[in-house]
Scaffold this active site. Structure first.
Site, PDB file in Angstrom:
ATOM      1  N   PRO A  92      28.377  47.804  36.607  1.00 46.18           N
ATOM      2  CA  PRO A  92      29.048  46.877  37.522  1.00 46.18           C
ATOM      3  C   PRO A  92      30.302  46.302  36.887  1.00 46.18           C
ATOM      4  CG  PRO A  92      27.132  45.839  36.535  1.00 46.18           C
ATOM      5  CD  PRO A  92      27.095  47.271  36.112  1.00 46.18           C
ATOM      6  N   CYS A  93      31.103  45.625  37.694  1.00 49.54           N
ATOM      7  CA  CYS A  93      32.395  45.127  37.208  1.00 49.54           C
ATOM      8  C   CYS A  93      32.193  44.138  36.056  1.00 49.54           C
ATOM      9  CB  CYS A  93      33.172  44.478  38.345  1.00 49.54           C
ATOM     10  SG  CYS A  93      32.616  42.824  38.783  1.00 49.54           S
ATOM     11  N   LEU A  94      33.222  44.001  35.228  1.00 52.98           N
ATOM     12  CA  LEU A  94      33.129  43.159  34.039  1.00 52.98           C
ATOM     13  C   LEU A  94      32.885  41.688  34.360  1.00 52.98           C
ATOM     14  CD1 LEU A  94      35.960  44.704  31.817  1.00 52.98           C
ATOM     15  CD2 LEU A  94      33.484  44.916  31.484  1.00 52.98           C
ATOM     16  N   SER A 115      30.681  40.521  36.077  1.00 56.42           N
ATOM     17  CA  SER A 115      29.230  40.277  36.096  1.00 56.42           C
ATOM     18  C   SER A 115      28.695  39.892  34.722  1.00 56.42           C
ATOM     19  CB  SER A 115      28.495  41.519  36.597  1.00 56.42           C
ATOM     20  OG  SER A 115      28.632  42.596  35.672  1.00 56.42           O
TER      21      SER A 115
END
Length: 272
Positions: A174-176, A178
């Site tokens: 998932p995107c950073l 998160s």
């Protein structure tokens, strides 16, 4: 229902669409959607990847190489969620603002180029987790074919392997954003230092990991079965020095190990 039967259902969904734009991050879920869409629709399917500071460069390059491998019609667009204080302040519904920005970017593109449907890689398991972004996608009419046919994360991997996708066992990424506890301000610099730390660990051969940011502390999460070997085999002094050079002051190892959605535990206490 078998994997081949669910694959046939997915194919039927895209046959009925005729044209579709896929929100394609390069993760295992959206990659499967893009693969099936392209197999059915050919160039009438367009895979679009959003580039922003929360996407590691390696993951963007992986999305490009996977798209090339599959022969996708692929495009890169830029999103600007970092300009929205509702996003950078990192509230518990941060993902709502991320997906709003994404689909407010993709929808006009789809309309302008004749794609009546925008689809994403949401799977059936995602519906059981706390994911505010789902609401943003629904509000904008996005379809989720994997969830519609009831495909779990495990089945996504099984189907990807069945279709010959080499990355069928690729770890979730998932995107950073998160990596930050709710309420901690997200900046481009903080995203960059987390990305540098995760890159360092990947270069050691570790595939499934997270580096959580908690103020000036980096907390490393690894699969529980890998923790002992990590401590015994990695040059910890060099690792700490590297993380400090990237901008952290303290470096810790989570003894419980990596678990998806761990930062959402605080929501259970607050009743969110």
């Amino acid at each position: 229902m078998t994997i081949t039967q669910k694959l046939q259902q997915l194919q039927s969904i895209f046959q009925a669409m005729d044209h579709a734009l896929i929100a394609y991050s390069g993760g295992i879920d959206s990659t499967l959607v893009a693969k099936v869409a392209y197999d059915v629709l050919g160039t009438q399917a367009l895979a679009v990847t959003a580039e922003s500071p929360s996407l590691m460069l390696e993951d963007l390059e992986a999305a490009k190489s996977q798209a090339k491998f599959m022969g996708l019609n692929h495009r890169i667009v830029h999103t600007y969620e970092m300009d929205n204080p509702n996003y950078t302040s990192n509230p518990t519904n941060r993902c709502y603002f991320c997906k709003s920005e994404l689909h407010d970017t993709l929808r006009p593109l789809a309309i302008a180029e004749g794609y009546p449907y925008v689809v994403d890689g949401l799977n059936a398991d995602d519906l059981q987790d706390y994911r505010p972004g789902i609401q943003a996608a629904k509000e904008r009419g996005v379809r989720s074919p994997l969830a519609e046919v009831g495909l779990s994360k495990l089945e996504v991997r099984e189907m990807s392997k069945y279709l010959g996708l080499p990355w069928w066992d690729k770890p979730s990424q998932p995107c950073l954003s998160s990596r930050f506890p709710y309420g901690e301000l997200i900046t481009t610099e903080k995203l960059h230092r987390v990305g540098q730390c995760e890159r360092y660990l990947r270069q050691l051969g570790i595939r499934n990991l997270r580096v959580r940011s908690d103020g000036e502390t980096a907390r490393i999460e690894l699969p529980p079965s890998e923790i002992k070997d990590f401590v015994a085999s990695v040059d910890l002094d060099a690792l700490v020095l590297a993380f400090q050079e990237y901008g952290f002051i303290y470096v810790t190892l989570d003894l419980e190990g990596y678990k998806s959605g761990k930062l959402n535990r605080v929501l259970e206490k607050t009743g969110v």
